[in-house]
Design an enzyme around this catalytic site. Structure first.
Site, PDB file in Angstrom:
ATOM      1  N   CYS A  52       0.879  -1.171   0.000  1.00 22.71           N
ATOM      2  CA  CYS A  52       0.000   0.000   0.000  1.00 22.71           C
ATOM      3  C   CYS A  52       0.913   1.216   0.000  1.00 22.71           C
ATOM      4  O   CYS A  52       2.120   1.091   0.180  1.00 22.71           O
ATOM      5  CB  CYS A  52      -0.841   0.049   1.265  1.00 22.71           C
ATOM      6  SG  CYS A  52      -1.880  -1.392   1.485  1.00 22.71           S
ATOM      7  N   ARG A  97       1.513   1.649  -5.979  1.00 23.69           N
ATOM      8  CA  ARG A  97       1.611   0.706  -4.857  1.00 23.69           C
ATOM      9  C   ARG A  97       0.264   0.087  -4.508  1.00 23.69           C
ATOM     10  O   ARG A  97       0.187  -0.811  -3.660  1.00 23.69           O
ATOM     11  CB  ARG A  97       2.165   1.422  -3.615  1.00 23.69           C
ATOM     12  CG  ARG A  97       3.544   2.001  -3.796  1.00 23.69           C
ATOM     13  CD  ARG A  97       4.013   2.662  -2.528  1.00 23.69           C
ATOM     14  NE  ARG A  97       4.207   1.708  -1.458  1.00 23.69           N
ATOM     15  CZ  ARG A  97       5.335   1.054  -1.219  1.00 23.69           C
ATOM     16  NH1 ARG A  97       6.382   1.243  -1.970  1.00 23.69           N
ATOM     17  NH2 ARG A  97       5.424   0.195  -0.225  1.00 23.69           N
ATOM     18  N   TRP A 127      -3.800  -1.635  -1.400  1.00 20.55           N
ATOM     19  CA  TRP A 127      -3.764  -2.865  -2.198  1.00 20.55           C
ATOM     20  C   TRP A 127      -4.127  -3.953  -1.203  1.00 20.55           C
ATOM     21  O   TRP A 127      -3.325  -4.306  -0.345  1.00 20.55           O
ATOM     22  CB  TRP A 127      -2.366  -3.082  -2.780  1.00 20.55           C
ATOM     23  CG  TRP A 127      -2.311  -4.291  -3.634  1.00 20.55           C
ATOM     24  CD1 TRP A 127      -1.786  -5.516  -3.315  1.00 20.55           C
ATOM     25  CD2 TRP A 127      -2.801  -4.411  -4.971  1.00 20.55           C
ATOM     26  NE1 TRP A 127      -1.929  -6.365  -4.366  1.00 20.55           N
ATOM     27  CE2 TRP A 127      -2.545  -5.717  -5.399  1.00 20.55           C
ATOM     28  CE3 TRP A 127      -3.434  -3.532  -5.847  1.00 20.55           C
ATOM     29  CZ2 TRP A 127      -2.894  -6.177  -6.670  1.00 20.55           C
ATOM     30  CZ3 TRP A 127      -3.786  -4.000  -7.104  1.00 20.55           C
ATOM     31  CH2 TRP A 127      -3.513  -5.296  -7.502  1.00 20.55           C
ATOM     32  N   ASN A 161       0.965   0.233   6.230  1.00 18.65           N
ATOM     33  CA  ASN A 161       1.396  -0.585   5.098  1.00 18.65           C
ATOM     34  C   ASN A 161       2.163  -1.751   5.686  1.00 18.65           C
ATOM     35  O   ASN A 161       3.092  -1.550   6.453  1.00 18.65           O
ATOM     36  CB  ASN A 161       2.300   0.251   4.178  1.00 18.65           C
ATOM     37  CG  ASN A 161       2.992  -0.607   3.136  1.00 18.65           C
ATOM     38  OD1 ASN A 161       2.440  -1.619   2.702  1.00 18.65           O
ATOM     39  ND2 ASN A 161       4.185  -0.217   2.741  1.00 18.65           N
ATOM     40  N   GLY A 162       1.766  -2.987   5.333  1.00 21.96           N
ATOM     41  CA  GLY A 162       2.447  -4.166   5.865  1.00 21.96           C
ATOM     42  C   GLY A 162       1.432  -5.222   6.244  1.00 21.96           C
ATOM     43  O   GLY A 162       0.275  -5.159   5.818  1.00 21.96           O
ATOM     44  N   GLU A 174       9.249 -20.387 -19.392  1.00 18.47           N
ATOM     45  CA  GLU A 174       8.988 -19.029 -18.929  1.00 18.47           C
ATOM     46  C   GLU A 174      10.044 -18.053 -19.460  1.00 18.47           C
ATOM     47  O   GLU A 174       9.730 -16.934 -19.863  1.00 18.47           O
ATOM     48  CB  GLU A 174       8.939 -19.018 -17.388  1.00 18.47           C
ATOM     49  CG  GLU A 174       8.798 -17.660 -16.731  1.00 18.47           C
ATOM     50  CD  GLU A 174       7.566 -16.855 -17.172  1.00 18.47           C
ATOM     51  OE1 GLU A 174       6.685 -17.399 -17.855  1.00 18.47           O
ATOM     52  OE2 GLU A 174       7.522 -15.659 -16.838  1.00 18.47           O
ATOM     53  N   LYS A 209       9.143 -14.811 -21.745  1.00 15.15           N
ATOM     54  CA  LYS A 209       9.538 -13.423 -21.415  1.00 15.15           C
ATOM     55  C   LYS A 209      10.273 -12.818 -22.594  1.00 15.15           C
ATOM     56  O   LYS A 209      10.044 -11.680 -22.967  1.00 15.15           O
ATOM     57  CB  LYS A 209      10.471 -13.384 -20.191  1.00 15.15           C
ATOM     58  CG  LYS A 209       9.876 -13.526 -18.827  1.00 15.15           C
ATOM     59  CD  LYS A 209       8.981 -12.427 -18.359  1.00 15.15           C
ATOM     60  CE  LYS A 209       7.553 -12.661 -18.735  1.00 15.15           C
ATOM     61  NZ  LYS A 209       6.720 -13.427 -17.876  1.00 15.15           N
ATOM     62  N   GLU A 229       7.854 -12.119 -25.681  1.00 13.73           N
ATOM     63  CA  GLU A 229       6.813 -11.092 -25.551  1.00 13.73           C
ATOM     64  C   GLU A 229       7.367  -9.673 -25.458  1.00 13.73           C
ATOM     65  O   GLU A 229       6.724  -8.751 -25.936  1.00 13.73           O
ATOM     66  CB  GLU A 229       5.846 -11.393 -24.403  1.00 13.73           C
ATOM     67  CG  GLU A 229       6.418 -11.243 -23.029  1.00 13.73           C
ATOM     68  CD  GLU A 229       5.412 -11.547 -21.934  1.00 13.73           C
ATOM     69  OE1 GLU A 229       4.228 -11.257 -22.104  1.00 13.73           O
ATOM     70  OE2 GLU A 229       5.828 -12.089 -20.895  1.00 13.73           O
ATOM     71  N   HIS A 260      15.092 -34.602 -30.909  1.00 10.48           N
ATOM     72  CA  HIS A 260      13.931 -35.175 -31.596  1.00 10.48           C
ATOM     73  C   HIS A 260      13.350 -34.212 -32.628  1.00 10.48           C
ATOM     74  O   HIS A 260      12.189 -34.336 -32.996  1.00 10.48           O
ATOM     75  CB  HIS A 260      12.863 -35.579 -30.574  1.00 10.48           C
ATOM     76  CG  HIS A 260      13.355 -36.634 -29.621  1.00 10.48           C
ATOM     77  ND1 HIS A 260      13.609 -37.924 -30.004  1.00 10.48           N
ATOM     78  CD2 HIS A 260      13.694 -36.552 -28.312  1.00 10.48           C
ATOM     79  CE1 HIS A 260      14.071 -38.605 -28.961  1.00 10.48           C
ATOM     80  NE2 HIS A 260      14.129 -37.789 -27.923  1.00 10.48           N
ATOM     81  N   LYS A 295      -2.501  -6.569 -20.146  1.00 12.93           N
ATOM     82  CA  LYS A 295      -2.168  -7.118 -18.832  1.00 12.93           C
ATOM     83  C   LYS A 295      -3.224  -8.112 -18.382  1.00 12.93           C
ATOM     84  O   LYS A 295      -2.930  -9.116 -17.758  1.00 12.93           O
ATOM     85  CB  LYS A 295      -2.040  -5.971 -17.829  1.00 12.93           C
ATOM     86  CG  LYS A 295      -1.577  -6.397 -16.453  1.00 12.93           C
ATOM     87  CD  LYS A 295      -0.123  -6.835 -16.469  1.00 12.93           C
ATOM     88  CE  LYS A 295       0.342  -7.408 -15.144  1.00 12.93           C
ATOM     89  NZ  LYS A 295       1.510  -8.285 -15.335  1.00 12.93           N
TER      90      LYS A 295
HETATM   91  C1  F6R Z   1       3.276 -13.153 -19.539  1.00  9.42           C
HETATM   92  C2  F6R Z   1       1.989 -12.857 -18.961  1.00  9.42           C
HETATM   93  C3  F6R Z   1       0.809 -13.620 -19.410  1.00  9.42           C
HETATM   94  C4  F6R Z   1      -0.110 -13.936 -18.221  1.00  9.42           C
HETATM   95  C5  F6R Z   1      -1.389 -14.628 -18.686  1.00  9.42           C
HETATM   96  C6  F6R Z   1      -2.258 -15.024 -17.538  1.00  9.42           C
HETATM   97  O1  F6R Z   1       4.286 -12.353 -19.006  1.00  9.42           O
HETATM   98  O2  F6R Z   1       1.885 -11.995 -18.119  1.00  9.42           O
HETATM   99  O3  F6R Z   1       1.179 -14.797 -20.069  1.00  9.42           O
HETATM  100  O4  F6R Z   1       0.597 -14.765 -17.348  1.00  9.42           O
HETATM  101  O5  F6R Z   1      -2.098 -13.770 -19.534  1.00  9.42           O
HETATM  102  O6  F6R Z   1      -2.603 -13.934 -16.766  1.00  9.42           O
HETATM  103  P1  F6R Z   1      -3.148 -14.091 -15.290  1.00  9.42           P
HETATM  104  O7  F6R Z   1      -2.057 -14.683 -14.457  1.00  9.42           O
HETATM  105  O8  F6R Z   1      -3.541 -12.723 -14.866  1.00  9.42           O
HETATM  106  O9  F6R Z   1      -4.313 -15.026 -15.371  1.00  9.42           O
END
Ligand code: F6R
Length: 598
Positions: free
Chosen positions: A2, A28, A74, A100-101, A471, A475, A478, A494, A593
């Site tokens: 927060c 935050r 948050w 906050n905490g 992963e 990263k 994307e 293979h 996002k």
């Molecule tokens: C990659 C990324 C996406 C999310 C995916 C699921 O960096 O952020 O692949 O992981 O869209 O999103 P959540 O976890 O919000 O369901």
């Protein structure tokens, strides 16, 4: 996570200053906000609301005040709502507090205080602090705060006001950040200096175990026994623009750097009482469902749950879940989603409920749809993640899966509690391990510069680090737009090996466990095709130097926990490669996002 702000002055501009500074802390948290002011007549006035700071602002009356505190929330305990928003007040309505905490022992304290007649109006852990200070108060606010702090377990940065003491504030810090600033007789407090850059450049960064008394244009600093401590003033000359990202160029980098504290917070927030409904001995299997990065965390979870609890574990991509046959009712269904709003994951959750399964959500966002639809929820407590690429929430997701696997393993008699305790103490070292990796960012940068022209890349790993390879590749693709694929290292021969040549770099992830020798042979196969190798391996691994000079070393950790440090390296590698390629890191093209369509 927060954000809090405090202001003490002889002016009448507290409302404006508090809201303006709070706005700079919105990164935050932004699910609710509030402000408490001591008005011209010495009365405490509190305004708080679920929703954004802007929507709070619209509802505030004209009010002239010199002293006040504010909070942007948050949620970690108690859903976002008007009542759960801060500031919290005591029973007399004279004392207000922002926090906050996480107060770890809040349940016991609340019970004790309710027994003494205190009446609570929220479901938060923070409100207990206000009542605890009230309980200790007999005219001296500083002494009362000191007494209350002795009873608290957990982390806190708090600001406290009392209408018997207009023009005064008490601040305290334990494991949550708090800075103080001063200019022309006005005193400021905030979760980070970025909130205050428009007003001052001179700061005291409070240390753990310190209390500050803000009064009459002065700051007096004490330890928790009220022994005076000499303040250490520091000058910060960031621009206000830098401030929104805490001085980092991108939210992604800031969020990568937050991981020592988000991992710590995740471990600290783990509460076995949240699992009182779960009977691990009656389970026959576990199913985990998620998308993207959360799916990769789920894959780590599969190995970990199987290793610690012995439960057969299946992982399904959320969008494919509906095509798999129903499982029996004694399978625990876990749905992992950072945002809690991903349409594919929610659709799978609804399907699982229709099929009669008990469902557990693991998410970062309180009050998100997943928390309302799953039977049970565990929170990551990682604070808002703004960069589109998930970073800090990935490591928190896997920390939760380790904790859950250990908890189930002990209850199923698969591991002794001493062994679980040993793993737990290794987990508690992770914030330090991550800090050490972050201190090697320059080495990652140098390697990333060499990768920036690659048309395509492979990431390879085995066992618990096969998901790390997936992963890492996700990263990279994307945010840098370089085509990247993650493979189980044994799969290269293979088919994919056909693509290798000197233009296709391979990131090889090695761990000092039963997979090491085989991984090293796979690295040899890659090098034999002239492909450049970047190795991520444990300190002390000299063997790998026979194949490549580009080696990123992580500190020795229990091999099953290695996905945590490795994730930090793959995040930094993707970040710096994207940066060298001039990509829009926080907002990659075509991505959002929160993916709310199926
Ligand atoms: C990659 C990324 C996406 C999310 C995916 C699921 O960096 O952020 O692949 O992981 O869209 O999103 P959540 O976890 O919000 O369901």
């Amino acid at each position: 996570m927060c954000g809090i702000v405090g202001y003490v002055s002889s002016n009448t501009d507290a409302k404006e200053i508090l809201l303006d500074s709070l706005k700079r802390l919105e990164y935050r948290g932004y699910d609710s906000a509030g402000v408490a002011l001591i008005d011209g007549e010495g009365r405490l006035q509190v305004f708080k609301k679920a929703g954004s700071i802007d929507s709070l602002k619209e509802t505030l009356p004209e009010i002239k005040a010199g002293t006040g505190i504010s909070h942007t929330r948050w949620a970690t305990h108690g859903v976002p709502s008007d009542l759960n928003a801060h500031p919290h007040v005591d029973c007399t309505g004279k004392l207000a507090l922002v926090h906050n905490g996480i107060v770890e022992n809040y349940r016991a304290l609340r019970e004790e205080l309710e027994g003494k007649g205190h009446s609570f109006s929220s479901k938060t852990d923070s409100e207990v602090i206000a009542h605890l200070i009230e309980e200790m108060y007999s005219g001296d606010l500083l002494e009362a705060v000191k007494g209350a702090l002795k009873r608290l377990k957990g982390s806190f940065a708090i600001l406290v006001l009392h209408s018997d003491h207009p023009g005064e504030m008490v601040a305290a810090r334990q494991e949550s950040p708090l800075v103080l600033g001063k200019r022309f007789g006005k005193i400021f407090a905030a979760s980070d200096p970025t909130a205050l850059l428009a007003y001052t450049e001179e700061f005291i960064f409070m240390d753990d175990g310190q209390i500050a008394h803000l009064k009459g244009g002065n700051i007096t600093l004490y330890d928790f026994d009220l022994k005076e401590v000499k303040p250490n003033w520091q000058r910060i000359t960031w621009s206000v623009k830098d401030a929104e990202k805490g001085g980092f160029e991108h939210f992604m980098l800031k969020e990568i750097y937050e991981q020592p504290s988000t991992i710590h917070q995740c471990l600290q927030g783990w509460d076995e009482e949240d699992l009182s409904w779960l009977r691990p001995r009656s389970l026959t299997s576990v199913n985990i469902v998620a998308c993207g990065t959360s799916y990769h965390a789920a894959l780590v979870g599969k190995y970990v749950i199987q290793a610690f609890s012995g439960l057969p574990t299946q992982v399904e991509t959320a969008s494919e879940y509906r095509y798999s046959p129903p499982t029996d009712y004694s399978s625990l269904h876990i749905f992992i989603s950072q945002s809690g709003e991903t349409a594919d994951t929610l659709a799978a959750l609804r399907e699982a409920r229709k099929r009669g399964n008990e469902t557990l959500a693991i998410t970062n966002v309180m009050g998100s749809t997943i928390t309302r639809e799953a039977h049970h929820t565990i929170y990551l407590r990682a604070g808002p993640e703004i960069g589109v690429a998930a970073t800090k929430t990935f490591t928190s997701q896997i920390i939760i899966l380790y904790l859950l696997a250990l908890w189930m393993g002990v209850r199923r008699g698969r591991i002794l509690s001493e062994e679980a305790g040993r793993v737990l103490s290794e987990l508690k070292k992770m914030p330090r391990v991550v800090e050490r990796i972050l201190s090697r960012e320059e080495e990652v940068k140098a390697i990333a510069e060499g990768l920036k022209g690659a048309p395509s890349m492979f990431y390879i790993g085995r066992y618990v680090n096969y998901p790390s390879a997936l992963e890492g590749a996700l990263k990279m693709k994307e945010i840098s737009y370089i085509h990247a694929e993650g493979y189980p290292a044994g799969e290269l021969k293979h088919g994919p090996l056909a693509l290798l040549d000197e233009n296709l770099p391979v990131v090889a992830i090695l761990t000092s466990d039963h997979t090491y020798e085989k991984m090293l042979s796979n690295v040899g196969e890659v090098v034999a095709r002239n492909a450049p190798v970047v190795a991520i391996t444990e300190e002390g691994d000299d063997e790998v130097l026979k194949y490549t000079e580009d080696v990123l070393y992580y500190p020795p950790v229990m091999p099953i926990l290695s996905p945590v440090p490795i994730a930090i390296y793959t995040q930094l590698l993707a970040y710096w490669t994207a940066k060298f390629r001039g990509c829009p890191i926080d907002k990659p093209r075509n991505l959002a996002k929160s993916v709310t369509v199926e």
